[in-house]
Design an enzyme around this catalytic site. Structure first.
Site, PDB file in Angstrom:
ATOM      1  N   GLU A   1       0.883  -1.182   0.000  1.00 25.87           N
ATOM      2  CA  GLU A   1       0.000   0.000   0.000  1.00 25.87           C
ATOM      3  C   GLU A   1       0.910   1.219   0.000  1.00 25.87           C
ATOM      4  O   GLU A   1       1.451   1.594   1.040  1.00 25.87           O
ATOM      5  CB  GLU A   1      -0.912  -0.017   1.234  1.00 25.87           C
ATOM      6  CG  GLU A   1      -1.907  -1.172   1.264  1.00 25.87           C
ATOM      7  CD  GLU A   1      -3.070  -0.983   0.289  1.00 25.87           C
ATOM      8  OE1 GLU A   1      -3.285   0.150  -0.180  1.00 25.87           O
ATOM      9  OE2 GLU A   1      -3.759  -1.982   0.006  1.00 25.87           O
TER      10      GLU A   1
ATOM     11  N   CYS B   1      -1.764   9.524   2.140  1.00 25.23           N
ATOM     12  CA  CYS B   1      -1.319   8.851   0.910  1.00 25.23           C
ATOM     13  C   CYS B   1      -2.195   9.243  -0.275  1.00 25.23           C
ATOM     14  O   CYS B   1      -1.730   9.298  -1.398  1.00 25.23           O
ATOM     15  CB  CYS B   1      -1.347   7.340   1.103  1.00 25.23           C
ATOM     16  SG  CYS B   1      -2.966   6.716   1.599  1.00 25.23           S
TER      17      CYS B   1
HETATM   18  P1  NAD Z   1       8.175   4.604   5.135  1.00 24.14           P
HETATM   19  O1  NAD Z   1       8.174   3.663   3.968  1.00 24.14           O
HETATM   20  O2  NAD Z   1       9.358   5.457   5.354  1.00 24.14           O
HETATM   21  O3  NAD Z   1       7.958   3.793   6.495  1.00 24.14           O
HETATM   22  C1  NAD Z   1       6.915   2.875   6.649  1.00 24.14           C
HETATM   23  C2  NAD Z   1       7.341   1.784   7.603  1.00 24.14           C
HETATM   24  O4  NAD Z   1       8.397   1.033   7.009  1.00 24.14           O
HETATM   25  C3  NAD Z   1       7.862   2.280   8.943  1.00 24.14           C
HETATM   26  O5  NAD Z   1       7.371   1.445   9.963  1.00 24.14           O
HETATM   27  C4  NAD Z   1       9.366   2.134   8.794  1.00 24.14           C
HETATM   28  O6  NAD Z   1      10.052   1.954  10.006  1.00 24.14           O
HETATM   29  C5  NAD Z   1       9.467   0.897   7.942  1.00 24.14           C
HETATM   30  N1  NAD Z   1      10.718   0.766   7.186  1.00 24.14           N
HETATM   31  C6  NAD Z   1      11.624   1.718   6.889  1.00 24.14           C
HETATM   32  N2  NAD Z   1      12.635   1.195   6.171  1.00 24.14           N
HETATM   33  C7  NAD Z   1      12.355  -0.124   6.011  1.00 24.14           C
HETATM   34  C8  NAD Z   1      13.022  -1.188   5.359  1.00 24.14           C
HETATM   35  N3  NAD Z   1      14.167  -1.007   4.717  1.00 24.14           N
HETATM   36  N4  NAD Z   1      12.424  -2.399   5.376  1.00 24.14           N
HETATM   37  C9  NAD Z   1      11.244  -2.592   5.993  1.00 24.14           C
HETATM   38  N5  NAD Z   1      10.580  -1.618   6.646  1.00 24.14           N
HETATM   39  C10 NAD Z   1      11.134  -0.389   6.650  1.00 24.14           C
HETATM   40  O7  NAD Z   1       6.847   5.464   4.976  1.00 24.14           O
HETATM   41  P2  NAD Z   1       6.347   6.634   5.892  1.00 24.14           P
HETATM   42  O8  NAD Z   1       7.210   7.827   5.691  1.00 24.14           O
HETATM   43  O9  NAD Z   1       6.130   6.132   7.264  1.00 24.14           O
HETATM   44  O10 NAD Z   1       4.897   6.897   5.266  1.00 24.14           O
HETATM   45  C11 NAD Z   1       4.682   7.755   4.180  1.00 24.14           C
HETATM   46  C12 NAD Z   1       4.502   6.995   2.893  1.00 24.14           C
HETATM   47  O11 NAD Z   1       3.530   5.987   3.066  1.00 24.14           O
HETATM   48  C13 NAD Z   1       3.967   7.890   1.800  1.00 24.14           C
HETATM   49  O12 NAD Z   1       4.598   7.556   0.588  1.00 24.14           O
HETATM   50  C14 NAD Z   1       2.504   7.539   1.743  1.00 24.14           C
HETATM   51  O13 NAD Z   1       1.884   7.792   0.512  1.00 24.14           O
HETATM   52  C15 NAD Z   1       2.519   6.084   2.078  1.00 24.14           C
HETATM   53  N6  NAD Z   1       1.236   5.677   2.633  1.00 24.14           N
HETATM   54  C16 NAD Z   1       0.448   4.834   1.934  1.00 24.14           C
HETATM   55  C17 NAD Z   1      -0.789   4.480   2.427  1.00 24.14           C
HETATM   56  C18 NAD Z   1      -1.699   3.540   1.686  1.00 24.14           C
HETATM   57  O14 NAD Z   1      -2.594   2.992   2.326  1.00 24.14           O
HETATM   58  N7  NAD Z   1      -1.522   3.329   0.395  1.00 24.14           N
HETATM   59  C19 NAD Z   1      -1.203   4.979   3.654  1.00 24.14           C
HETATM   60  C20 NAD Z   1      -0.374   5.835   4.344  1.00 24.14           C
HETATM   61  C21 NAD Z   1       0.853   6.180   3.840  1.00 24.14           C
END
Ligand code: NAD
Length: 491
Positions: free
Chosen positions: A234, A268
């Site tokens: 997502e 998002c």
């Molecule tokens: P992010 O990808 O930086 O972090 C998300 C999660 O992934 C966190 O828990 C983080 O600790 C973890 N993470 C970080 N590096 C990782 C790795 N190498 N391997 C596995 N996990 C890792 O995202 P964010 O900044 O927390 O959120 C913002 C992004 O999320 C935006 O791009 C937004 O559009 C998207 N988003 C999507 C939805 C949806 O439902 N489609 C909803 C909310 C946010």
């Protein structure tokens, strides 16, 4: 030599296991053992798991709002109750109401149909996958942890959760909440940063749900591939708004600016940029200004207006504005009380229109994820459709207008995760619609029955007739099978 040995073997080297990785592996093994020992949970058990999640949210609503307010510097308490508390209870209740129907075996037809007369049967049995891993982001930390549990529990799974390190108070609070209501073999939470996330995504789950950035999804997908873990991604992207000639500009601006200022645009599905007919650009900006004024007469100390999450994101967003200005865009701050934001305890940024941006500006390259709104113009709607299609497929698209033909054209000629017509973001709250992206904005979907199916294994079951109906398929072959083949192999 066995069949397996005849295949070349590629070694998958994982880094040495850390303590936290070992601990996560132990919990995964314990959850899987419990799942295998107990078998697929009854509807009553699933309902009870859902009930416990609902009770946690109801019982901790104030603590959740407070934790999020602190994590964000400032976050509107009412917005938290709307998006993270009520917004999670809704899906959990919907799953509870429908799970018995979703769990029902699905009858399918047999082929050839004649087999049915002899008692052969075909059906799909929805089976729990087992243990589902959930990696959640910071922007709606509670919602994006609890709402997936609707489908996960309804499908009869256990869950391991890795929330975001950007919202430490909310993540710790959720860890405590789950510990108070579930055994570790039912739900377990692991807090930490990217290293923990990376180790978590290396676990051999029965399914992994990742909600986060497209750039991180590449790593998560690679890690999941090592164990062939089924994956739902997502992600985000630049969700466009196309305002048609026939749109009511005032209502459009009200709805767009609500989507752009809720959670300070850190959604998002936030409307990322807007396309308006060339002659109406200034009118749209004026309508956007009125819309912001009506919602937020002041911004800086207004408890309804949320802050950007941290300094890093604040700097990123301010950098977009500087870059856009230096490359010729007109910046229009929608700041009703003309407040000075240079000195403030949070990282609030006033909603800002970036008029006539060009593609070389960083703001038109990245997902904005903040209260900045590029406004582009078009002479013919085809230009807007063409622009969307020349860019990565977004999570959402919004069309405003009463022209049915134009609406149909915009929807059918663009490919996006979902669409809301005459509003923004709202399709995500329709629990009966699948929610997900396509390509760079995501893979797979959940919510409602689609969540139940994503977290279930749709097992195909065929029950053969008692009569020996396949006798003629067995050698020795002769006239009978030849006649049957002659009947089947024709146009
Ligand atoms: P992010 O990808 O930086 O972090 C998300 C999660 O992934 C966190 O828990 C983080 O600790 C973890 N993470 C970080 N590096 C990782 C790795 N190498 N391997 C596995 N996990 C890792 O995202 P964010 O900044 O927390 O959120 C913002 C992004 O999320 C935006 O791009 C937004 O559009 C998207 N988003 C999507 C939805 C949806 O439902 N489609 C909803 C909310 C946010």
């Amino acid at each position: 030599m066995s069949v397996a040995e005849a295949r070349p073997v590629v070694s998958n080297m994982a880094p040495a296991q850390s303590d936290s990785e070992r601990r996560m592996r132990e919990v995964l093994d314990a959850q899987r053992r419990a799942h295998l020992k107990d078998g697929p949970p009854s509807a009553t058990k699933r309902s009870e798991w859902l009930d416990r999640a609902i009770a946690l949210l109801v019982g901790h609503k104030e603590a959740i709002a407070e934790a999020l307010r602190e994590d964000f510097g400032h976050r509107s308490v009412h917005a938290t109750l709307l998006t993270d508390v009520a917004g999670s209870i809704g899906p959990l209740k919907q799953a509870k109401a429908h799970l018995k129907g979703w769990m029902k075996r699905e009858k399918r037809s047999v082929s050839p149909a004649l087999l049915g007369l002899f008692g052969a049967r075909a059906y799909v049995e929805y089976q729990p996958k087992g243990v589902v891993g959930v990696i959640s982001p910071w922007n709606f930390p509670v919602n994006l942890t609890f709402a997936p549990l609707a489908g996960i529990f309804a499908a009869g799974n256990r869950a391991m959760i890795k929330p975001s390190e950007y919202t430490p108070r909310s993540s710790e609070l959720m860890a405590r909440m789950f510990r108070s209501a579930y055994d570790e073999t039912e739900v377990a939470v692991f807090t930490g940063g990217p290293e923990v996330g990376a180790a978590f995504s290396r676990l051999p789950f029965d399914h992994l749900l990742f909600t986060g950035a497209t750039s991180i999804a590449y790593h998560v997908m690679r890690a999941a591939a090592e164990n062939l873990v089924p994956l739902t991604l997502e992600l985000g992207g630049k969700s466009p708004v196309i305002v048609g000639e026939s749109a009511d500009l005032d209502l459009t601006a009200k709805r767009v600016m609500f989507g752009k200022t809720l959670n300070a645009g850190q959604i998002c599905l936030a409307p990322d940029y807007v396309f308006v007919p060339q002659a109406k650009a200034r009118d749209f900006v004026a309508a956007a200004d009125s819309a912001v004024r009506a919602m937020y007469p002041t911004l800086k100390d207004n408890p309804d207006y949320t802050s950007v999450i941290n300094q890093r994101h604040y700097d990123r967003l301010m950098g977009y504005l500087e870059d856009a200005k230096s490359k010729g865009a007109e910046l229009i701050e929608l700041n009703p009380a003309r407040e000075d934001f240079r000195q403030q305890p949070f990282w609030k940024i006033p909603p800002t229109v970036v008029l006539n941006p060009t593609d070389d500006m960083q703001i038109m390259k990245d997902e904005i994820f903040g209260p900045l709104l590029p406004v582009k113009t078009y002479e013919h709607v085809e230009e807007a459709i063409g622009y969307v299609n020349e860019h990565p497929r977004p999570l959402g698209l919004y069309y405003f207008g009463g022209d049915g033909e134009e609406q149909k054209r915009v929807v059918s000629r663009t490919t996006t995760g979902g669409v809301t017509l005459n509003d923004v973001v709202m399709h995500v709250s329709m629990e009966d619609l699948p929610f997900g992206g396509i390509g760079p904005s995501g893979m797979g979907a959940y919510h409602g029955i689609d969540g139940f199916r994503t977290f279930s294994h749709a097992k195909a079951v065929f029950k053969q007739a008692r009569m020996d109906v396949t006798a003629m398929m067995r050698p020795p072959y002769g006239e009978k099978i030849q006649k049957m083949m002659d009947m089947q192999i024709k146009r």
